[in-house]
Design an enzyme around this catalytic site. Structure first.
Site, mmCIF file in Angstrom:
data_model
loop_
_atom_site.group_PDB
_atom_site.id
_atom_site.type_symbol
_atom_site.label_atom_id
_atom_site.label_comp_id
_atom_site.label_asym_id
_atom_site.label_seq_id
_atom_site.Cartn_x
_atom_site.Cartn_y
_atom_site.Cartn_z
ATOM 1 C CB SER A 71 128.207 58.904 14.352
ATOM 2 O OG SER A 71 128.726 60.155 13.994
HETATM 3 N N1 SAH Z 1 132.433 61.357 14.554
HETATM 4 C C1 SAH Z 1 131.936 62.091 15.681
HETATM 5 C C2 SAH Z 1 130.745 62.908 15.238
HETATM 6 C C3 SAH Z 1 130.559 64.088 16.064
HETATM 7 S S1 SAH Z 1 129.269 65.149 15.528
HETATM 8 C C4 SAH Z 1 131.541 61.139 16.782
HETATM 9 O O1 SAH Z 1 131.083 60.039 16.483
HETATM 10 O O2 SAH Z 1 131.651 61.495 17.958
HETATM 11 C C5 SAH Z 1 130.101 66.152 14.357
HETATM 12 C C6 SAH Z 1 131.263 66.960 14.853
HETATM 13 O O3 SAH Z 1 131.674 67.808 13.778
HETATM 14 C C7 SAH Z 1 130.951 67.883 16.032
HETATM 15 O O4 SAH Z 1 131.858 67.655 17.051
HETATM 16 C C8 SAH Z 1 131.118 69.281 15.434
HETATM 17 O O5 SAH Z 1 131.628 70.233 16.358
HETATM 18 C C9 SAH Z 1 132.115 69.028 14.329
HETATM 19 N N2 SAH Z 1 132.141 70.034 13.276
HETATM 20 C C10 SAH Z 1 131.104 70.704 12.709
HETATM 21 N N3 SAH Z 1 131.552 71.549 11.769
HETATM 22 C C11 SAH Z 1 132.908 71.404 11.722
HETATM 23 C C12 SAH Z 1 133.951 72.009 10.955
HETATM 24 N N4 SAH Z 1 133.700 72.941 10.020
HETATM 25 N N5 SAH Z 1 135.213 71.629 11.190
HETATM 26 C C13 SAH Z 1 135.513 70.704 12.143
HETATM 27 N N6 SAH Z 1 134.575 70.091 12.893
HETATM 28 C C14 SAH Z 1 133.286 70.437 12.690
#
Ligand code: SAH
Length: 221
Positions: A71
């Site tokens: 993010s």
């Molecule tokens: N906070 C993280 C954001 C990553 S993007 C960062 O800054 O790196 C969002 C993440 O949510 C991805 O890794 C994706 O695989 C995960 N995601 C999507 N749907 C999900 C779910 N139902 N349960 C757990 N993780 C999920």
């Protein structure tokens, strides 16, 4: 992605560029010194593939593999600030570990962080990185986070870092009375970051920002 740890990586300049990033966040309205300090102390370049690490302190989202992104720092700061606005928290649930960067920020400010990721490759990499940096207050789960983490709940705060169309009921159920939930609700065209409060009078919703997150998906891989 090499999965190789990049703790020194871009070396001498990273502290200075990080300070510049913090100033930018301040200029954009982030006021919590706790949150700004946490960002100042966290090596974002360690959460990004080496080929992109030189861009780690720009205020942008970046790819982390598996079609996902780390993010944007401003959004990380905004979401963290919203969760902590009522005072200190002991226990938080994060849905969507991704790179583990947001997890690291939470773990600096909150005693126990429970984080759930559906893509095992990302979870493993985040776990390795956070362990190497020295965090001992983060608990990881490979699962569909829209179900929350019932055995560990309820939580004082929940942060969702992928976008559902509607707030999953399980998350509302795992929030303590007066608990706070920050979540980007919407679809691939339009999303709103909202703060949900579980008050005695019912669920209260406050609009925070227009955002663009990857979708919250079901199942795990
Ligand atoms: N906070 C993280 C954001 C990553 S993007 C960062 O800054 O790196 C969002 C993440 O949510 C991805 O890794 C994706 O695989 C995960 N995601 C999507 N749907 C999900 C779910 N139902 N349960 C757990 N993780 C999920």
């Amino acid at each position: 992605m090499t999965g190789k740890l990049n703790l020194q990586g871009i070396g001498m300049t990273s502290r200075r560029t990080r300070t510049r990033l913090v100033q930018r966040l301040r200029d954009h309205g982030i006021a919590s010194e706790l949150v700004l300090d946490a960002i100042n102390e966290t090596p974002r370049h360690a959460f990004i593939d080496e080929a992109l690490a030189h861009r780690a302190y720009e205020d942008i989202a970046l790819p982390i593999g598996s079609n996902q992104t780390i993010s944007q720092p401003y959004i990380v700061a905004r979401m963290t600030e919203a969760l902590l606005a009522d005072g200190p928290i002991d226990k938080v649930l994060e849905v969507g570990t991704g790179s583990g960067y947001q997890t690291a920020i939470l773990a600096k400010l909150i005693a126990r962080v429970y984080t759930v990721e559906r893509i095992s490759q990302l979870l493993t990499r985040a776990k390795t990185r956070l362990g190497a940096i020295g965090y001992r207050n983060i608990f990881f789960k490979h699962a569909d986070g829209s179900m929350g983490w019932r055995e560990q709940g309820p939580f004082e705060a929940i942060m969702v870092t992928a976008s559902p169309r509607m707030i999953p009921d399980a998350l509302l159920e795992q929030l303590v009375p007066d608990g706070r939930l920050v979540v980007p609700i919407g679809n691939n065209r339009h999303q709103e970051l909202v703060l949900i409060r579980n008050t005695a009078k019912g669920i209260e919703q406050t609009y925070l920002d227009a955002v663009k997150f990857v979708p919250l998906l079901g199942g795990k891989t």
